[in-house]
Scaffold this active site. Structure first.
Site, PDB file in Angstrom:
ATOM      1  N   ASP A 221       3.714   2.146   7.960  1.00 36.26           N
ATOM      2  CA  ASP A 221       2.504   1.721   7.557  1.00 36.26           C
ATOM      3  C   ASP A 221       2.577   0.445   7.090  1.00 36.26           C
ATOM      4  OD1 ASP A 221       1.289   3.798   9.127  1.00 36.26           O
ATOM      5  OD2 ASP A 221       0.499   4.917   7.321  1.00 36.26           O
TER       6      ASP A 221
ATOM      7  N   ASP B 299       0.894  -1.116  -0.134  1.00 35.39           N
ATOM      8  CA  ASP B 299      -0.215  -0.024   0.142  1.00 35.39           C
ATOM      9  C   ASP B 299       0.974   1.274   0.125  1.00 35.39           C
ATOM     10  OD1 ASP B 299      -2.428   1.344   0.189  1.00 35.39           O
ATOM     11  OD2 ASP B 299      -2.295   1.637   2.148  1.00 35.39           O
TER      12      ASP B 299
END
Length: 278
Positions: free
Chosen positions: A185, A168
């Protein structure tokens, strides 16, 4: 500030001495700046599944291991226990990835501990000691865009050498610290060898970087680094410092249909054996 409810167990355990401020709230977690002894860290508090806007599709779950077959069956059935296991797997994915990548020298925050759904880790700071900005909030020149693109491309390669694909990656989960870009993340990170979507996710990550930096450095728009990187990975020739050109030669030979069907048959047999083992 008042200590958030989710951070109270860590304060009571002595893992956090003071909650200083909220840093940000995103699609999967809320992040706080905290003091742990003499060190200023960040505490990432994962949101409950029904509060997250990031959905855990099957492509991210593939290849993730659980402790035993009972847990795997519960996760497949979607029972209360199974959903709890899914949450643990989801959170542990980031912790495991951070430890794995940190050990491999990838530019990620240094993890400290994960406790009660809260990840304590290094706070990435800028030259003034403040929390580092995200890449999308930084003013870039063409020269700086080319420099950061090269740095991040090398980090993607280093990640893949460690067997991990971010899944991502974009300008929204890259911080610009005092020493340059830092990747953050990672709860959706996947194991490159155990996930059939790894090549597609790598391509999306690399193309996201290309498309962002090409706004400032248009020469990047025609590059095809993802295919080149994956080709090296498949051939076993991928190294952190492997030369990259951004160009690939397409293989225009006819597909070997019999070989493809053989691989499909083997995959079906392996899947049947796996289900029988449950």
């Amino acid at each position: 500030m008042k200590t958030p409810k989710r951070l109270l167990p860590l304060v009571e355990e002595g893992l956090i001495d003071e909650v200083i401020s909220q840093l940000m709230s995103g699609k999967e977690a809320t992040v706080y700046i905290v003091r742990c002894g003499d060190e200023i860290c960040c505490a990432k508090v994962y949101k409950e599944a029904n509060q997250r806007s990031f959905r855990k599709s099957a492509s991210y779950q593939e290849g993730r291991r659980v402790k035993n077959s009972r847990q795997a069956r519960a996760m497949e059935k979607g029972s209360r226990y199974g959903r709890k296991m899914q949450e643990e797997v989801w959170q542990n994915a980031e912790v495991d990835a951070l430890y794995r990548l940190s050990a491999a020298g990838v530019r990620v925050p240094r993890p400290n501990i994960c406790h009660e759904g809260v990840l304590l880790m290094e706070l990435v700071v800028d030259a003034d000691g403040n929390a580092a900005p995200r890449l999308n909030d930084v003013d870039l020149t063409e020269a700086l865009a080319l420099e950061y693109h090269e740095v991040l491309l090398r980090e993607v390669v280093r990640m893949l050498c460690a067997g991990v694909v971010h899944g991502d990656l974009s300008e929204y989960n890259i911080l610009v610290g005092v020493d340059g870009p830092v990747i953050i993340d990672l709860p959706q990170a996947i194991d490159a060898a155990g996930n059939n979507s790894a090549a597609d996710m790598l391509e999306r990550d690399v193309n996201n970087l290309r498309n962002f930096f090409a706004v400032f450095a248009p020469a990047l728009q025609a590059s095809q680094y993802s295919k080149e990187i994956w080709a090296h990975y498949k051939e076993g020739s991928l190294l952190p410092d492997v030369p990259l050109t951004g160009r690939v030669v397409l293989d225009e030979r006819p597909a070997d249909v019999d070989d493809v069907l053989l691989h499909v048959e083997r995959a079906l047999e392996e899947d049947a054996l796996r289900r029988m083992s449950y």
